[in-house]
Design an enzyme around this catalytic site. Structure first.
Site, PDB file in Angstrom:
ATOM      1  N   SER A 126       3.527 -11.555  -0.311  1.00 36.78           N
ATOM      2  CA  SER A 126       2.754 -12.253   0.724  1.00 36.78           C
ATOM      3  C   SER A 126       1.481 -11.494   1.060  1.00 36.78           C
ATOM      4  O   SER A 126       0.518 -12.075   1.539  1.00 36.78           O
ATOM      5  CB  SER A 126       3.595 -12.432   1.989  1.00 36.78           C
ATOM      6  OG  SER A 126       3.930 -11.173   2.521  1.00 36.78           O
ATOM      7  N   TYR A 128       3.912  -7.058  16.975  1.00 34.19           N
ATOM      8  CA  TYR A 128       4.127  -6.187  15.810  1.00 34.19           C
ATOM      9  C   TYR A 128       4.787  -4.874  16.241  1.00 34.19           C
ATOM     10  O   TYR A 128       5.816  -4.463  15.700  1.00 34.19           O
ATOM     11  CB  TYR A 128       2.800  -5.894  15.091  1.00 34.19           C
ATOM     12  CG  TYR A 128       2.891  -4.684  14.208  1.00 34.19           C
ATOM     13  CD1 TYR A 128       3.576  -4.757  12.998  1.00 34.19           C
ATOM     14  CD2 TYR A 128       2.377  -3.451  14.606  1.00 34.19           C
ATOM     15  CE1 TYR A 128       3.721  -3.635  12.206  1.00 34.19           C
ATOM     16  CE2 TYR A 128       2.521  -2.326  13.826  1.00 34.19           C
ATOM     17  CZ  TYR A 128       3.194  -2.421  12.628  1.00 34.19           C
ATOM     18  OH  TYR A 128       3.355  -1.302  11.860  1.00 34.19           O
ATOM     19  N   LYS A 182       2.358  -6.701   9.185  1.00 36.02           N
ATOM     20  CA  LYS A 182       1.862  -5.499   9.880  1.00 36.02           C
ATOM     21  C   LYS A 182       0.508  -5.631  10.572  1.00 36.02           C
ATOM     22  O   LYS A 182      -0.067  -4.623  10.989  1.00 36.02           O
ATOM     23  CB  LYS A 182       1.810  -4.340   8.891  1.00 36.02           C
ATOM     24  CG  LYS A 182       0.862  -4.595   7.738  1.00 36.02           C
ATOM     25  CD  LYS A 182       0.480  -3.339   7.004  1.00 36.02           C
ATOM     26  CE  LYS A 182      -0.664  -3.633   6.061  1.00 36.02           C
ATOM     27  NZ  LYS A 182      -1.182  -2.496   5.353  1.00 36.02           N
ATOM     28  N   TYR A 202       0.819  -1.218   0.000  1.00 32.35           N
ATOM     29  CA  TYR A 202       0.000   0.000   0.000  1.00 32.35           C
ATOM     30  C   TYR A 202       0.857   1.275   0.000  1.00 32.35           C
ATOM     31  O   TYR A 202       0.835   2.051  -0.967  1.00 32.35           O
ATOM     32  CB  TYR A 202      -0.929  -0.039   1.225  1.00 32.35           C
ATOM     33  CG  TYR A 202      -1.759   1.194   1.475  1.00 32.35           C
ATOM     34  CD1 TYR A 202      -2.421   1.856   0.446  1.00 32.35           C
ATOM     35  CD2 TYR A 202      -1.899   1.683   2.773  1.00 32.35           C
ATOM     36  CE1 TYR A 202      -3.198   2.983   0.702  1.00 32.35           C
ATOM     37  CE2 TYR A 202      -2.686   2.799   3.037  1.00 32.35           C
ATOM     38  CZ  TYR A 202      -3.329   3.450   2.004  1.00 32.35           C
ATOM     39  OH  TYR A 202      -4.094   4.549   2.259  1.00 32.35           O
ATOM     40  N   ILE A 203       1.651   1.480   1.026  1.00 32.06           N
ATOM     41  CA  ILE A 203       2.454   2.710   1.070  1.00 32.06           C
ATOM     42  C   ILE A 203       3.608   2.611   0.067  1.00 32.06           C
ATOM     43  O   ILE A 203       3.978   3.588  -0.585  1.00 32.06           O
ATOM     44  CB  ILE A 203       2.972   2.986   2.500  1.00 32.06           C
ATOM     45  CG1 ILE A 203       1.803   2.955   3.501  1.00 32.06           C
ATOM     46  CG2 ILE A 203       3.676   4.331   2.566  1.00 32.06           C
ATOM     47  CD1 ILE A 203       2.225   3.051   4.957  1.00 32.06           C
ATOM     48  N   ASP A 263      -6.884  -0.529  21.907  1.00 38.32           N
ATOM     49  CA  ASP A 263      -6.960   0.744  21.186  1.00 38.32           C
ATOM     50  C   ASP A 263      -6.454   1.900  22.048  1.00 38.32           C
ATOM     51  O   ASP A 263      -6.716   1.965  23.247  1.00 38.32           O
ATOM     52  CB  ASP A 263      -8.412   1.054  20.780  1.00 38.32           C
ATOM     53  CG  ASP A 263      -8.698   0.673  19.339  1.00 38.32           C
ATOM     54  OD1 ASP A 263      -7.735   0.523  18.562  1.00 38.32           O
ATOM     55  OD2 ASP A 263      -9.886   0.525  18.995  1.00 38.32           O
TER      56      ASP A 263
HETATM   57  C1  WQD Z   1      -8.550   3.592  13.819  1.00 36.91           C
HETATM   58  C2  WQD Z   1      -9.730   3.868  14.738  1.00 36.91           C
HETATM   59  C3  WQD Z   1     -10.521   1.954  15.949  1.00 36.91           C
HETATM   60  C4  WQD Z   1     -12.028  -0.335  12.575  1.00 36.91           C
HETATM   61  C5  WQD Z   1      -2.796   1.994  13.296  1.00 36.91           C
HETATM   62  C6  WQD Z   1      -2.424   1.120  12.113  1.00 36.91           C
HETATM   63  C7  WQD Z   1      -2.035  -0.243  12.551  1.00 36.91           C
HETATM   64  C8  WQD Z   1      -0.916  -0.163  13.559  1.00 36.91           C
HETATM   65  C9  WQD Z   1      -1.166   0.862  14.597  1.00 36.91           C
HETATM   66  C10 WQD Z   1       0.803   0.896  12.227  1.00 36.91           C
HETATM   67  C11 WQD Z   1      -9.615   3.163  16.084  1.00 36.91           C
HETATM   68  C12 WQD Z   1     -11.581   2.478  14.999  1.00 36.91           C
HETATM   69  C13 WQD Z   1     -11.457   0.673  13.344  1.00 36.91           C
HETATM   70  C14 WQD Z   1     -13.425  -0.577  12.710  1.00 36.91           C
HETATM   71  C15 WQD Z   1     -13.565   1.203  14.318  1.00 36.91           C
HETATM   72  N1  WQD Z   1       0.370  -0.049  13.013  1.00 36.91           N
HETATM   73  N2  WQD Z   1     -12.203   1.423  14.195  1.00 36.91           N
HETATM   74  N3  WQD Z   1     -14.142   0.209  13.567  1.00 36.91           N
HETATM   75  O1  WQD Z   1      -5.742   1.137  15.450  1.00 36.91           O
HETATM   76  O2  WQD Z   1      -5.010   3.491  14.887  1.00 36.91           O
HETATM   77  O3  WQD Z   1      -3.810   1.403  14.053  1.00 36.91           O
HETATM   78  O4  WQD Z   1      -1.636   2.082  14.082  1.00 36.91           O
HETATM   79  O5  WQD Z   1       1.877   0.941  11.834  1.00 36.91           O
HETATM   80  O6  WQD Z   1      -1.693  -1.050  11.478  1.00 36.91           O
HETATM   81  O7  WQD Z   1      -3.493   1.060  11.213  1.00 36.91           O
HETATM   82  O8  WQD Z   1      -5.940   2.078  13.075  1.00 36.91           O
HETATM   83  O9  WQD Z   1      -7.654   1.967  11.315  1.00 36.91           O
HETATM   84  O10 WQD Z   1      -7.410   0.036  12.931  1.00 36.91           O
HETATM   85  O11 WQD Z   1      -8.364   2.187  13.761  1.00 36.91           O
HETATM   86  O12 WQD Z   1     -14.277   1.866  15.087  1.00 36.91           O
HETATM   87  O13 WQD Z   1     -13.998  -1.471  12.061  1.00 36.91           O
HETATM   88  O14 WQD Z   1     -10.911   3.346  14.119  1.00 36.91           O
HETATM   89  O15 WQD Z   1     -11.103   1.541  17.140  1.00 36.91           O
HETATM   90  O16 WQD Z   1     -10.117   4.005  17.063  1.00 36.91           O
HETATM   91  P1  WQD Z   1      -5.163   2.072  14.476  1.00 36.91           P
HETATM   92  P2  WQD Z   1      -7.356   1.490  12.693  1.00 36.91           P
END
Ligand code: WQD
Length: 344
Positions: free
Chosen positions: A36, A152, A87, A13-14, A301
């Site tokens: 992968s 991770y 990741k 992606y990035i 979270d």
């Molecule tokens: C964002 C917000 C969820 C899905 C990121 C990267 C991840 C990791 C850490 C990066 C949160 C909420 C999500 C859903 C929701 N590593 N949400 N419903 O957790 O900030 O993680 O940083 O290098 O790979 O993506 O990102 O997009 O999962 O969540 O309410 O179905 O959206 O609770 O508050 P996150 P996210």
């Protein structure tokens, strides 16, 4: 002569968005990827945007003999951008050894080979996850690193330490470590974007797939956080903006603009946007009502985090430009393109 950059994980992606920006800035790009978690068709998308076919080798950075042969086959690589990594936070809890092996051995192999083949610098993909739950927002690069919440996250912290230790040992290598906040969106052409395999874990692909009817309903994980609307807050950064930062970083690293041998930059917008606000933006730009419901919190979270990108703005000379609206337009356009192409 144009500089030659190896992009590991370049069909991801990035990675793919960064390949486009590098090519458009005049760099010669070589991609390696073990496919992968990505598809080789991504190369076609890159060519449609830039008109330039990057060299591609299907290779696993964990495989030392193959990596050595690779560097013998492609002499004169000036720098590396190392994206290739596993990741998924949840998967890393289930398969910790796989995560440690993939993410640590890949970097060790690259670092060991760089001096042998006169590769001068490596840009490393890190994450705001290293900060854990911040004591204060916006957060800058001097904030303490908190114990990792997942294998991770730990691999990213350890990788940062490996780079620092290697360079402090006197290795003839420079590095720029980039800590990404939450990358979202797609290239405005909709030729490349994020293609999660299976059920998306991240918010934006879940939103756009729900908007498209692929998923029935989005679950919003919690509205009882200590934030203005009760949902979590993130710094959502446009993936093309993020990709552009890598071009700036490579240029800085390879032109010796700094005496520092290791530098760290936060890559974010500096603006916190809540989950519910982002849903609102999606509804406005797509004209669709999103079917979502509030459910319980997701374990692990972080409540709220957004970047102080001052260092990247002032020292790197990079600023995130795209609005959250345009970014959500790009994410939606990409989802529609996937439908047109019959992918999903
Ligand atoms: C964002 C917000 C969820 C899905 C990121 C990267 C991840 C990791 C850490 C990066 C949160 C909420 C999500 C859903 C929701 N590593 N949400 N419903 O957790 O900030 O993680 O940083 O290098 O790979 O993506 O990102 O997009 O999962 O969540 O309410 O179905 O959206 O609770 O508050 P996150 P996210």
């Amino acid at each position: 002569m144009s500089k030659k950059i190896l992009v590991t994980g370049g069909t991801g992606y990035i990675g793919s968005h960064t390949v486009v920006e590098l090519q458009q800035a005049g760099y010669e790009v070589i991609i390696i990827d073990n496919l992968s978690n990505s598809n080789v068709d991504v190369i076609e998308g890159i060519v449609k945007i830039t008109g330039i076919l990057p060299v591609f080798e299907k290779l696993d950075c964990v495989d030392f003999p193959s990596m050595k042969s690779f560097f013998e086959k492609y002499p004169g690589i000036d720098g590396i951008i190392h994206f290739a990594a596993s990741k998924a936070v949840g998967e890393s809890v289930q398969k910790p050894l796989m995560y440690y092996r993939n993410n640590l051995v890949s970097l060790l192999n690259l670092l060991e080979l760089m001096p042998q083949f006169n590769v001068r610098g490596i840009v490393f993909s890190s994450t705001c996850t290293v900060y854990g739950e911040p004591d204060n927002n916006p957060i800058d690069e001097n904030a303490p690193i908190k114990p990792a919440e997942s294998p991770y996250g730990n691999t990213k912290q350890i990788n940062e330490e490996i780079i620092r230790d290697f360079i402090h040992s006197g290795a003839p290598v420079k590095s720029i470590i980039l800590r990404y906040f939450n990358p979202i969106g797609a290239h405005p052409s909709a030729e490349i974007g994020e293609l999660p395999i299976g059920v998306p874990q991240n918010l934006v692909p879940y939103i756009t797939q729900t908007g498209m009817g692929i998923r029935e309903q989005l679950s919003v994980f919690g509205n009882d956080y200590n934030t203005p609307d009760g949902s979590c807050i993130r710094d959502f950064i446009n993936v093309v903006d993020l990709a552009r930062a890598h071009v700036t970083a490579v240029e800085r690293m390879l032109t010796d603009k700094s005496d520092e041998k290791v530098e760290i930059f936060n890559l974010g917008t500096g603006r916190g946007v809540s989950v519910l606000e982002l849903i609102d933006v999606f509804e406005k730009v797509s004209g669709k009502k999103l079917n979502y419901k509030i459910v319980g919190r997701r374990e692990g979270d972080i409540e709220q985090i957004w970047a102080n990108p001052g260092r990247a703005n002032n020292v790197l000379g990079w600023t995130a430009k795209e609005s959250i609206e345009d970014t959500m337009v790009s994410a939606w356009k990409w989802q529609q393109r996937l439908r047109e192409r019959g992918v999903m």
